[in-house]
Design a protein around this motif. Structure first.
Motif, mmCIF file in Angstrom:
data_model
loop_
_atom_site.group_PDB
_atom_site.id
_atom_site.type_symbol
_atom_site.label_atom_id
_atom_site.label_comp_id
_atom_site.label_asym_id
_atom_site.label_seq_id
_atom_site.Cartn_x
_atom_site.Cartn_y
_atom_site.Cartn_z
ATOM 1 N N VAL A 1 21.150 70.409 48.637
ATOM 2 C CA VAL A 1 20.557 70.914 49.864
ATOM 3 C C VAL A 1 19.120 71.380 49.611
ATOM 4 O O VAL A 1 18.772 71.816 48.497
ATOM 5 N N THR A 2 18.280 71.266 50.625
ATOM 6 C CA THR A 2 16.887 71.695 50.561
ATOM 7 C C THR A 2 16.752 73.067 51.215
ATOM 8 O O THR A 2 17.354 73.314 52.259
ATOM 9 N N TYR A 3 15.958 73.951 50.605
ATOM 10 C CA TYR A 3 15.754 75.295 51.154
ATOM 11 C C TYR A 3 14.285 75.524 51.525
ATOM 12 O O TYR A 3 13.379 75.145 50.777
ATOM 13 N N LEU A 4 14.085 76.199 52.638
ATOM 14 C CA LEU A 4 12.818 76.875 52.928
ATOM 15 C C LEU A 4 13.124 78.353 52.831
ATOM 16 O O LEU A 4 13.864 78.893 53.661
ATOM 17 N N PHE A 5 12.602 79.010 51.805
ATOM 18 C CA PHE A 5 12.940 80.406 51.501
ATOM 19 C C PHE A 5 11.785 81.293 51.953
ATOM 20 O O PHE A 5 10.723 81.320 51.337
ATOM 21 N N ILE A 6 12.000 82.020 53.046
ATOM 22 C CA ILE A 6 10.964 82.877 53.622
ATOM 23 C C ILE A 6 11.104 84.289 53.070
ATOM 24 O O ILE A 6 12.200 84.864 53.079
ATOM 25 N N THR A 7 9.993 84.851 52.606
ATOM 26 C CA THR A 7 10.048 86.196 52.046
ATOM 27 C C THR A 7 8.654 86.814 52.038
ATOM 28 O O THR A 7 7.644 86.106 52.139
ATOM 29 N N HIS A 8 8.603 88.131 51.913
ATOM 30 C CA HIS A 8 7.334 88.825 51.715
ATOM 31 C C HIS A 8 7.143 89.167 50.243
ATOM 32 O O HIS A 8 6.110 89.709 49.854
ATOM 33 N N ASN A 9 8.136 88.827 49.415
ATOM 34 C CA ASN A 9 8.200 89.319 48.046
ATOM 35 C C ASN A 9 8.038 88.166 47.048
ATOM 36 O O ASN A 9 8.951 87.381 46.830
ATOM 37 N N LEU A 10 6.870 88.082 46.430
ATOM 38 C CA LEU A 10 6.620 87.029 45.453
ATOM 39 C C LEU A 10 7.561 87.114 44.257
ATOM 40 O O LEU A 10 7.933 86.094 43.670
ATOM 41 N N SER A 11 7.966 88.311 43.887
ATOM 42 C CA SER A 11 8.829 88.465 42.718
ATOM 43 C C SER A 11 10.196 87.847 42.945
ATOM 44 O O SER A 11 10.832 87.374 42.008
ATOM 45 N N VAL A 12 10.656 87.846 44.196
ATOM 46 C CA VAL A 12 11.945 87.232 44.515
ATOM 47 C C VAL A 12 11.824 85.722 44.518
ATOM 48 O O VAL A 12 12.600 85.004 43.880
ATOM 49 N N VAL A 13 10.830 85.214 45.225
ATOM 50 C CA VAL A 13 10.712 83.766 45.384
ATOM 51 C C VAL A 13 10.376 83.083 44.059
ATOM 52 O O VAL A 13 10.733 81.918 43.830
ATOM 53 N N HIS A 14 9.739 83.797 43.150
ATOM 54 C CA HIS A 14 9.398 83.235 41.842
ATOM 55 C C HIS A 14 10.640 82.768 41.092
ATOM 56 O O HIS A 14 10.592 81.809 40.316
ATOM 57 N N HIS A 15 11.758 83.427 41.325
ATOM 58 C CA HIS A 15 12.985 83.117 40.586
ATOM 59 C C HIS A 15 13.752 81.931 41.172
ATOM 60 O O HIS A 15 14.636 81.390 40.509
ATOM 61 N N VAL A 16 13.450 81.539 42.405
ATOM 62 C CA VAL A 16 14.254 80.487 43.037
ATOM 63 C C VAL A 16 13.438 79.292 43.512
ATOM 64 O O VAL A 16 14.005 78.209 43.725
ATOM 65 N N ALA A 17 12.124 79.446 43.679
ATOM 66 C CA ALA A 17 11.326 78.399 44.323
ATOM 67 C C ALA A 17 10.728 77.432 43.308
ATOM 68 O O ALA A 17 10.220 77.831 42.270
ATOM 69 N N HIS A 18 10.778 76.153 43.659
ATOM 70 C CA HIS A 18 10.082 75.132 42.873
ATOM 71 C C HIS A 18 8.585 75.154 43.191
ATOM 72 O O HIS A 18 7.752 74.970 42.306
ATOM 73 N N ARG A 19 8.271 75.364 44.463
ATOM 74 C CA ARG A 19 6.881 75.492 44.892
ATOM 75 C C ARG A 19 6.770 76.673 45.844
ATOM 76 O O ARG A 19 7.764 77.098 46.440
ATOM 77 N N VAL A 20 5.542 77.169 45.990
ATOM 78 C CA VAL A 20 5.288 78.334 46.846
ATOM 79 C C VAL A 20 4.112 78.032 47.766
ATOM 80 O O VAL A 20 3.106 77.460 47.343
ATOM 81 N N ALA A 21 4.262 78.396 49.051
ATOM 82 C CA ALA A 21 3.160 78.350 50.011
ATOM 83 C C ALA A 21 2.940 79.779 50.518
ATOM 84 O O ALA A 21 3.893 80.450 50.908
ATOM 85 N N VAL A 22 1.704 80.224 50.481
ATOM 86 C CA VAL A 22 1.367 81.590 50.896
ATOM 87 C C VAL A 22 0.714 81.548 52.267
ATOM 88 O O VAL A 22 -0.253 80.808 52.475
#
Length: 257
Positions: A199-220
């Motif tokens: 499955v593909t995820y779009l992971f929305i968050t305000h916290n870079l420390s959280v998304v760093h652990h799960v995201a392959h790429r990041v858009a700010v």
């Protein structure tokens, strides 16, 4: 079949009229690749949730197009729109937004399957499978949401999203209301489910420390625009935009790379 399951092209979203017009999204473009997690990061008011609603076709953009699996979905209506929505699910910040307190968890998890007109016997088996998949015993199907902890309720909400076997899930701050130890458990669960199902995820968050652990790429996102994109490692270790640099500086030292 394309490598990009989702393509957002020059999407603008305005609200209001005349001098009272407010631009929530300003010419936003981004791609989400099949089977990856794209982290969408920004403070409250940056446009993250507005973009999510546009992708889910909960509100049609003022301008621009949204493509899913190679087809333009921006103008879908009626049956075509209903069929499309089975392919995309959403997990909210507060599981109570997904789980009706009047319904047993079995009934809540089954809702997308009812909409898909799955036969009752198959539906019941799929509910059991989905709950077991997220670590909730299938013996719990007749219990109600208030009988579970916050972390368990979020697992049930994830089971509900996964039940219809979607291709794409929008995760809107799915761990921000949870204790730190429970956050880690839910993040690990999401990673495992992605590995198992693709499955593909779009992971929305305000916290870079959280998304760093799960995201392959990041858009700010900042003020309705995507101001920086890159791998999680690139954005965390060598941010280019001053806004991203500010987000990193505001992180607790424990989380900094």
């Amino acid at each position: 079949m394309t490598d990009d399951v989702l393509r957002v092209k020059n999407v603008t979203q305005r609200f209001g009229h005349g001098s009272n017009t407010m631009t929530a999204l300003d010419d936003v473009s981004l791609d989400v690749r099949r089977g990856e997690t794209l982290g969408l990061v920004g403070e409250s008011g940056s446009g993250k949730s507005t973009l999510a609603r546009a992708i889910l076709l909960m509100r049609r953009p003022t301008a621009g197009t949204i493509e899913f699996d190679g087809g333009d979905i921006t103008g879908l209506r009626g049956r075509a729109l209903r069929n499309h929505r089975r392919r995309i699910q959403m997990v909210f910040q507060d599981p109570n937004d997904s789980l009706d307190p009047r319904f047993t968890i079995g009934r809540s998890v089954a809702e997308p399957l009812v909409a898909a007109r799955m036969r009752p016997r198959e539906r019941r088996l799929r509910v059991f499978e989905s709950l077991e998949q997220v670590g909730i015993s299938s013996d719990s199907v007749e219990r109600f949401p208030h009988e579970f902890s916050g972390g368990q309720r979020q697992r049930i909400a994830i089971a509900r999203a996964m039940a219809a076997d979607p291709e794409f899930i929008v995760l809107d701050e799915p761990t921000s209301a949870l204790d730190v130890s429970v956050q880690a458990q839910v993040l690990n669960l999401l990673v495992r489910l992605q590995e198992q199902t693709g499955v593909t995820y779009l992971f929305i968050t305000h916290n870079l420390s959280v998304v760093h652990h799960v995201a392959h790429r990041v858009a700010v996102m900042h003020r309705g625009q995507v101001v920086e994109e890159g791998t999680g490692e690139q954005v965390m270790t060598a941010p280019e935009h001053p806004y991203t640099q500010g987000l990193l500086e505001s992180m607790p030292v424990l989380y900094r790379t």
